[in-house]
Every structure is written in structure tokens, then in C-alpha cells.
Design a protein around this motif. Structure first.
Motif, PDB file in Angstrom:
ATOM      1  N   ARG A  33       0.837  -1.205   0.000  1.00  0.00           N
ATOM      2  CA  ARG A  33       0.000   0.000   0.000  1.00  0.00           C
ATOM      3  C   ARG A  33       0.870   1.252   0.000  1.00  0.00           C
ATOM      4  NH1 ARG A  33      -5.115  -1.242   3.916  1.00  0.00           N
ATOM      5  NH2 ARG A  33      -5.883  -3.012   2.733  1.00  0.00           N
ATOM      6  N   LYS A  34       1.696   1.355  -1.006  1.00  0.00           N
ATOM      7  CA  LYS A  34       2.513   2.547  -1.199  1.00  0.00           C
ATOM      8  C   LYS A  34       1.833   3.410  -2.247  1.00  0.00           C
ATOM      9  CE  LYS A  34       6.773   0.260   0.003  1.00  0.00           C
ATOM     10  NZ  LYS A  34       8.106  -0.142  -0.404  1.00  0.00           N
ATOM     11  N   SER A  35       2.009   4.712  -2.121  1.00  0.00           N
ATOM     12  CA  SER A  35       1.309   5.633  -3.018  1.00  0.00           C
ATOM     13  C   SER A  35       1.630   5.378  -4.475  1.00  0.00           C
ATOM     14  CB  SER A  35       1.651   7.083  -2.667  1.00  0.00           C
ATOM     15  OG  SER A  35       1.125   7.414  -1.416  1.00  0.00           O
ATOM     16  N   TRP A  36       2.897   5.164  -4.789  1.00  0.00           N
ATOM     17  CA  TRP A  36       3.266   4.997  -6.191  1.00  0.00           C
ATOM     18  C   TRP A  36       2.733   3.683  -6.749  1.00  0.00           C
ATOM     19  CZ3 TRP A  36       6.302   1.059  -8.023  1.00  0.00           C
ATOM     20  CH2 TRP A  36       7.018   0.325  -7.090  1.00  0.00           C
ATOM     21  N   VAL A  37       2.669   2.625  -5.935  1.00  0.00           N
ATOM     22  CA  VAL A  37       2.121   1.344  -6.396  1.00  0.00           C
ATOM     23  C   VAL A  37       0.621   1.487  -6.650  1.00  0.00           C
ATOM     24  CG1 VAL A  37       1.722  -1.075  -5.791  1.00  0.00           C
ATOM     25  CG2 VAL A  37       3.887   0.004  -5.200  1.00  0.00           C
ATOM     26  N   MET A  38      -0.073   2.137  -5.702  1.00  0.00           N
ATOM     27  CA  MET A  38      -1.509   2.348  -5.893  1.00  0.00           C
ATOM     28  C   MET A  38      -1.780   3.227  -7.108  1.00  0.00           C
ATOM     29  SD  MET A  38      -3.041   2.706  -2.029  1.00  0.00           S
ATOM     30  CE  MET A  38      -2.230   4.247  -1.708  1.00  0.00           C
ATOM     31  N   ALA A  39      -0.921   4.225  -7.356  1.00  0.00           N
ATOM     32  CA  ALA A  39      -1.112   5.110  -8.503  1.00  0.00           C
ATOM     33  C   ALA A  39      -0.922   4.360  -9.813  1.00  0.00           C
ATOM     34  CB  ALA A  39      -0.151   6.291  -8.417  1.00  0.00           C
ATOM     35  N   VAL A  40       0.107   3.518  -9.896  1.00  0.00           N
ATOM     36  CA  VAL A  40       0.353   2.756 -11.127  1.00  0.00           C
ATOM     37  C   VAL A  40      -0.778   1.767 -11.375  1.00  0.00           C
ATOM     38  CG1 VAL A  40       1.871   1.030 -12.182  1.00  0.00           C
ATOM     39  CG2 VAL A  40       2.851   3.038 -11.086  1.00  0.00           C
ATOM     40  N   VAL A  41      -1.186   1.048 -10.342  1.00  0.00           N
ATOM     41  CA  VAL A  41      -2.274   0.076 -10.506  1.00  0.00           C
ATOM     42  C   VAL A  41      -3.584   0.795 -10.815  1.00  0.00           C
ATOM     43  CG1 VAL A  41      -3.603  -1.728  -9.348  1.00  0.00           C
ATOM     44  CG2 VAL A  41      -1.138  -1.653  -9.076  1.00  0.00           C
ATOM     45  N   MET A  94      -1.723   9.724  -5.778  1.00  0.00           N
ATOM     46  CA  MET A  94      -0.429  10.178  -5.252  1.00  0.00           C
ATOM     47  C   MET A  94      -0.614  11.302  -4.227  1.00  0.00           C
ATOM     48  SD  MET A  94       2.163   8.472  -6.404  1.00  0.00           S
ATOM     49  CE  MET A  94       3.546   9.544  -6.135  1.00  0.00           C
ATOM     50  N   LEU A  95      -1.597  12.169  -4.445  1.00  0.00           N
ATOM     51  CA  LEU A  95      -1.779  13.309  -3.549  1.00  0.00           C
ATOM     52  C   LEU A  95      -2.496  12.941  -2.254  1.00  0.00           C
ATOM     53  CD1 LEU A  95      -2.722  16.125  -6.091  1.00  0.00           C
ATOM     54  CD2 LEU A  95      -0.547  15.782  -4.914  1.00  0.00           C
ATOM     55  N   ILE A  96      -3.574  12.169  -2.333  1.00  0.00           N
ATOM     56  CA  ILE A  96      -4.381  11.930  -1.125  1.00  0.00           C
ATOM     57  C   ILE A  96      -4.602  10.453  -0.818  1.00  0.00           C
ATOM     58  CG2 ILE A  96      -5.588  14.132  -1.351  1.00  0.00           C
ATOM     59  CD1 ILE A  96      -8.025  12.544  -2.354  1.00  0.00           C
ATOM     60  N   GLY A  97      -3.922   9.556  -1.498  1.00  0.00           N
ATOM     61  CA  GLY A  97      -4.144   8.126  -1.297  1.00  0.00           C
ATOM     62  C   GLY A  97      -3.866   7.655   0.117  1.00  0.00           C
ATOM     63  N   LYS A  98      -2.718   8.034   0.667  1.00  0.00           N
ATOM     64  CA  LYS A  98      -2.352   7.591   2.014  1.00  0.00           C
ATOM     65  C   LYS A  98      -3.312   8.135   3.069  1.00  0.00           C
ATOM     66  CE  LYS A  98       1.453   5.139   2.202  1.00  0.00           C
ATOM     67  NZ  LYS A  98       1.418   3.760   2.605  1.00  0.00           N
ATOM     68  N   LYS A  99      -3.657   9.411   2.953  1.00  0.00           N
ATOM     69  CA  LYS A  99      -4.584  10.017   3.922  1.00  0.00           C
ATOM     70  C   LYS A  99      -5.940   9.327   3.873  1.00  0.00           C
ATOM     71  CE  LYS A  99      -2.174  13.481   5.550  1.00  0.00           C
ATOM     72  NZ  LYS A  99      -1.771  13.546   6.924  1.00  0.00           N
TER      73      LYS A  99
END
Length: 116
Positions: A33-41, A94-99
């Protein structure tokens, strides 16, 4: 067609299917659950899953006769739109995924959702 008439249920179904796919991929920690992995997927899901589903909806709702020659212009002209939506999805993640994940985790713990 976006947001009008009989197209809206297809949109809801396509985005729901994309969300379900993302839930399956990230639900049991199959992907980190890293931002860049979630963004690519998320980008790949929008471009190669949600976009073609929406393009198919347009084909079924608009064309009186479905042939390869009639269908291909819809998919070819829809591909740039799918790319734009995919990039937008990746930027938002990338901007708000983690939050967003942190807030959803707090809600899950607070209400005991999906406890073993």
C-alpha cells in the motif's frame, strides 16, 4: 453521453468494477500500500479495465449493428480519454491516497468492520 440518460448505470457499473478489482488487489495485502504502487495500478485499472467497459457501453447503446469496422473507432477515439482519466486517477492517488487509507482504517477499526 457522460452523465446522461441510460449511460449512467453503465458508468456506475464500470467504476464499481474497477473499485472491486482494486479491492481484490490491495485487500489482503497482495500489493504493498505505497502511493506509487496504488497510482500505477489505478492508472492501469482505469486505462485497461474501466475505460474499455465504458467504451463498450457506448458501442452497445449507440450502434444499431455491431461489426469490427463500426466498433474500432469508438475504442480508438476513447483511448485518449482513458489515458487522461488514468493520469488523473494516478495524480489523485499520489496526492491523497495515504490520507484516505488512514481515514478508512480508522473507520474500519471504530465500527469493527471486517473483523475476523
Amino acid at each position: 453521453f457522460y452523465g446522461q440518460g441510460p449511460y449512467l448505470p453503465w458508468q456506475m457499473m464500470a467504476y464499481g468494477a474497477g473499485g472491486m478489482l482494486m479491492g481484490f488487489l490491495f485487500g489482503k495485502h497482495r500489493f504493498p500500500r505505497k502511493s506509487w504502487v496504488m497510482a500505477v495500478v489505478g492508472f492501469l485499472t482505469v486505462v485497461f479495465w474501466i475505460g474499455p467497459l465504458l467504451d463498450s457501453a457506448v458501442v452497445f447503446l449507440v450502434l444499431p449493428e455491431i461489426t469490427f469496422e463500426n466498433v474500432m473507432p469508438f475504442f480508438v477515439s476513447g483511448f485518449p480519454v482513458n489515458i487522461i482519466q488514468g493520469v488523473s486517477t494516478a495524480v489523485v492517488i499520489m496526492l491523497i491516497g495515504k490520507k484516505l487509507l488512514e481515514k478508512l482504517e480508522r473507520i474500519r477499526i471504530k465500527y469493527g468492520i471486517m473483523e475476523e
